[in-house]
Scaffold this motif. Sequence first.
Motif, short mmCIF file in Angstrom:
data_model
loop_
_atom_site.label_atom_id
_atom_site.label_comp_id
_atom_site.label_asym_id
_atom_site.label_seq_id
_atom_site.Cartn_x
_atom_site.Cartn_y
_atom_site.Cartn_z
N ASP A 123 0.80 -1.22 0.00
CA ASP A 123 0.00 0.00 0.00
C ASP A 123 0.84 1.27 0.00
O ASP A 123 0.30 2.37 -0.01
CB ASP A 123 -0.96 0.01 1.20
N LYS A 168 1.78 6.84 0.67
CA LYS A 168 0.59 5.99 0.52
C LYS A 168 0.17 5.96 -0.95
O LYS A 168 0.01 7.01 -1.58
CB LYS A 168 -0.55 6.52 1.38
N ASP A 227 -2.90 1.77 -8.46
CA ASP A 227 -3.98 1.90 -7.48
C ASP A 227 -5.23 2.48 -8.14
O ASP A 227 -5.18 3.52 -8.79
CB ASP A 227 -3.53 2.81 -6.34
N ASP A 228 -6.34 1.81 -8.00
CA ASP A 228 -7.64 2.24 -8.51
C ASP A 228 -7.73 2.18 -10.04
O ASP A 228 -8.72 2.62 -10.60
CB ASP A 228 -7.98 3.65 -8.02
N LYS A 284 -3.23 8.24 -10.21
CA LYS A 284 -3.36 6.98 -10.94
C LYS A 284 -2.50 7.05 -12.20
O LYS A 284 -2.51 8.03 -12.92
CB LYS A 284 -4.83 6.76 -11.28
N SER A 288 -2.60 5.25 -2.25
CA SER A 288 -3.91 5.85 -2.48
C SER A 288 -3.85 7.37 -2.56
O SER A 288 -4.78 8.00 -3.08
CB SER A 288 -4.89 5.43 -1.36
#
Length: 795
Positions: free
Chosen positions: A265, A314, A344-345, A320, A316
Amino acid sequence: MKKITLQLVIFLCFSPTYFGFAQSEKSTANPQSSLVTYHNLPRESIHLHLNKTTYVIGEEIWFSGYVFDRVSQKPFEKTTNVYVGIYDTLGKQLHKRLLLAQDGHLKGNIFIDSTYTYGDYYLKASTNWMRNFKEDDSQVLKIKVLDAASEVVAETSSSGDYDVQFLPEGGNLISGITNNVGVKVLNDKGYGISLEQIRIVDDLGRFITRIQVSKLGMGRFEFVPEQGRNYSAEVELGNSFSRYILPRAEKKGINVRVYNNSYHDKVGIVFRTNEETGKSLGNRKFYFLIHKDGLSEKMQVDFDSSGEAKFFLKRSDLKKGVNVITLFDEANMPILERMFFNRDDLQLHTATIDAHQFTKDSISIKVSGGIPNAQLSVSVLPQGTVAYNPIDNIASTFYLKPYLSGFVENPGYYFTNISEKKDYELDALMLTQGWSRYKWEDVFNNPPDKKYDFEDGVVLNVTLNGLDEKFKGKLMLHKTEHHSEQLLDADSDKNRFLVTSFFPVKGEQIHLSVVDKKGKLSEANAYLRFLDEWRTDQQTLRWPDNSIPTNRFVESEVDNLEIKQLITDRTIFLEEVEVAEEKEEVPNNNPFIPVFIQNKTQKVDLETVQRFPLFTTLLSAQYGYFIIENAPAGRVFIQSSRRGGLNLVIDGVRHPNADLLYRLPTQQVEEFWVDRLSRYEGASGQGNETIYVYTRVGNNLEGAFRKTASVHEVKKGFENPKEFYMPKYSTFQNKAFEQLGTIHWIPDLKLDAYGKGEFSIFNTETNNISFFIEGMSPLGKLSVFSKTLLVNSIP
């Protein structure tokens, strides 16, 4: 013996000798504000999904296009005009099409006629807006055309000459600290190859490490070089052996190490410097920006006693896709740069493909579990096809290629069948790319200048000839493919009329009538011009050379005789002809007119329209209404002769004002009724008068009007995309159809709110069928996947 050249590529756009820490001559502008300025203008990315990448003369190139806003990461809804051209290997433009994009999507086709010969061609999609930027954001795709009259030549192998590049993370090898080094091995055609026997040793013959290079020719290794010592790479190829000296490590400097595992993460970033450099730093300050598309975060870099500065971010919180790390000194000078990819995402959605009806003539296909409200394009080919092998897909076009400066082999590879191994290889690609596509010299000094506008259709410029000097009438532009009737006022020049945001379709006819002050229509003696940015251009090729094959298959596998039999010689390809059927006019039954006023409404006929081209003119002349039309704001104010208020009901809907009547052509009104007493509105009528307006359901008057109009054919306009049709293959049962044929193409399959859709394909009695699918939703979610349907197993 195979020849291998060893090359150390330095990506720094500023000299690495800066790490002698001489004072910089001049401070640069603030990087963060410069990034904002440089990316102030929005940028589009366009992706074309082709039905195939290899075609036989007599087939069509079918494509579906997607336009993407890189900042909002949603469909670029503002884009309307997209140019798609096809070019030969010399970059000469052969054909060009103007396509209409709506809500970030377009579709089209190009016929491969007899003027094409065997060889490679390039398809390019671009917009006028893209010309504002130094970076070329157009998409270029390579296709191959097979000519049955020509001999099919097998793909030639590499000559055996290789280019081996060693690329330190951060730009230089720094002595005394851990260095991460990327490796890139290319053949003489610029494509990566896999080498498993690369050993790194020092000048005493001591083994350091062994490198394994992926099939795309990339790998990496870590080691700590000592000052003054030489290192070499030993390469084994078959029975041959070669040794090459690596560049010597720098005495001073800073490097970077990025730890980017998509399954963690956080992303780790470590800046390192050696003891010798630490002695020279003094009070010098460093910071880095992590940035993408003009957005950035700034972080101070403070080295600890071991010469390291560590950061854990992080995932998040990061953007992206591609993120860029740039290290600066206190004078805002860029020192080094490293890109990494954040998955991520970034979910690439799939769907389930099932056949639920099967007949001798067709197969009905159901799609389920897809992205809600997405629009998909689907290429349906025999499972044995060798004709579908794109190097790009919608994810690589939108999230990877806009940020990389060099040629990238098979970028779509990193976005199919995603795995930890793919992530490792993608990070190796980022490492070996070095600096991003946006050069800091340009970011600081050459921000884009808005010279070219977003095209919104074209501007229609009409000049009328032979008008009386006292002419005070208007020009009527009759209904076209994309527009309803319009009454036009003259521009500053009374003989000139302009229509902006006009979308003419190539081949359609434009009808123009002069309307005098009494409302009488007559033919217009008119000269038409379309003001657009259509231009012939040359395509600069992006491949290392033109001999690189489009597809990684040996073409000699396809029997030359069978290619000749793929499309029957009896097939005659004609220009598309539109046949218009004359229909008898029948009265319309307008569903919006309630029964209780059907006998009270006044029907609008040709004579009424000729007398009163605008509906507000009719209301003023026949009913004494006092009307003011505010042109800049498009507002309409109506007052009765009694100075009372007014209620307006259009097609059964009550409207709070009369603005919808602004310049409304009377021709668009089928029936109307003026109720002075508002007897059917009850208390809501408030004692005002009520006008009921019912717009025309059909177009019964159009033929009569066009008898009083001049006719002008659109020679150059937007393409009217054809519906897919299958070429007249001589048979579906030979090897040529299995490898090169097309079963179906759906450019715009719309899924419902539950991610479901349905379509039918022709049953060619092919044993197994492959579906190659790409798409995007209104929220910017992407689909890239393929499925195979085993026809044998369908009950």
